[in-house]
Design an enzyme around this catalytic site. Structure first.
Site, PDB file in Angstrom:
ATOM      1  N   SER A   1      -2.747   2.300  -1.257  1.00  0.00           N
ATOM      2  CA  SER A   1      -2.363   2.868   0.011  1.00  0.00           C
ATOM      3  C   SER A   1      -1.974   4.406  -0.068  1.00  0.00           C
ATOM      4  CB  SER A   1      -1.225   2.088   0.857  1.00  0.00           C
ATOM      5  OG  SER A   1      -0.632   2.637   1.777  1.00  0.00           O
TER       6      SER A   1
ATOM      7  N   TYR B   1       7.727  -0.859  -0.331  1.00  0.00           N
ATOM      8  CA  TYR B   1       6.136  -0.607  -0.153  1.00  0.00           C
ATOM      9  C   TYR B   1       5.703   0.572  -0.899  1.00  0.00           C
ATOM     10  CZ  TYR B   1       1.700  -0.776   1.900  1.00  0.00           C
ATOM     11  OH  TYR B   1       0.052  -0.630   2.245  1.00  0.00           O
TER      12      TYR B   1
END
Length: 254
Positions: free
Chosen positions: A147, A160
């Site tokens: 990501s 995250y």
């Protein structure tokens, strides 16, 4: 769908984790369309069964292997069943992942642990199981779906971001280990992509915010990422696209 005998990945065998939705599902469909036989792993067996049926109805070959990649034995089993049933594991797509939101104040360390266990350790487990087979075969491809959050931190999303930073470093590290042995390794970092990534966020405000972010006008479609995966895999073996970012055209940030 392209005939499995004539696509650019004809004769290849791929294992896709996190295949029950979003990028994993789209990757499986695009790989099958490109001619690969595809093993599919995720926790939701019913969705995997539907995806197998869709691939087979279009002339492809697919196998469902339900499992949770944060459990090392499940990750190993996914690899071993792929090799046993389909004869090889030429391609590994690490797409299993989870997002949660929470800050350091009143920190829920279990939340951090779960995010890191899935996003980082799940990737480690599948790679550790797949690489010996690829070395024996003399070639292979590994793509980790990371990501853009792996390039920066952010308030309330530090678990995250940390997990994706770690996945990026791990993936590039094994690229350097394995490139001389004809195993190509790629880190693929999507920007805002229409997936269910925000659906299970515990904090209701952040769940709403993330769902709005990935569902905004102009967001990348999962199939766009699937097609990028096929592009990476279709390059001549002398070429390793080691890192690639796919973001919305409207995202002009650095």
């Amino acid at each position: 769908m392209t005939s499995p005998n004539h696509g650019p990945l004809a004769g290849k065998v791929a294992l896709v984790t996190g295949a029950s939705s979003g990028i994993g599902e789209a990757a499986a469909l695009c790989l099958a369309q490109a001619g690969a036989s595809v093993a599919l792993s995720a926790r939701r067996a019913d969705r995997l069964a539907g995806l197998v049926a869709a691939i087979e109805a279009a002339g492809g070959k697919a196998l469902a292997i339900p499992g949770d990649m944060m459990i090392e034995d499940d990750a190993k089993r996914a690899v071993e069943e792929t090799v046993t049933a389909l004869g090889a594991i030429d391609i590994l797509i690490n797409s299993a992942g989870v997002m949660q939101a929470g800050g350091i104040e009143n920190c829920d360390t279990d939340l951090y642990r779960r995010v890191i266990d899935i996003n980082l350790m799940g990737t480690v487990y599948t790679c550790a199981a797949a690489v010996p087979h690829m070395l024996k075969q003399g070639e292979g491809d590994i793509i980790t779906i990371s990501s853009l959050a792996g390039r920066k931190g952010g308030p309330m999303t530090s678990a995250y971001s940390a997990s994706k930073h770690a996945a990026n470093s791990f993936t590039d590290g094994i690229r350097q280990e394995l490139g001389g042995k004809n195993i190509r390794v790629t880190t693929l970092m999507p920007g805002a992509t229409e997936t269910e990534v925000g659906d299970n966020i515990v904090d209701p405000n952040w769940r709403t915010a993330i769902k709005a972010h990935v569902g905004k006008e102009g967001a990348v479609k999962p199939r766009d990422i699937g097609e990028a995966i096929v592009f990476i895999l279709s390059m001549p073996r002398r070429t390793n696209i080691s890192e690639i970012t796919v973001r919305p055209t409207t995202d002009t940030s650095a």
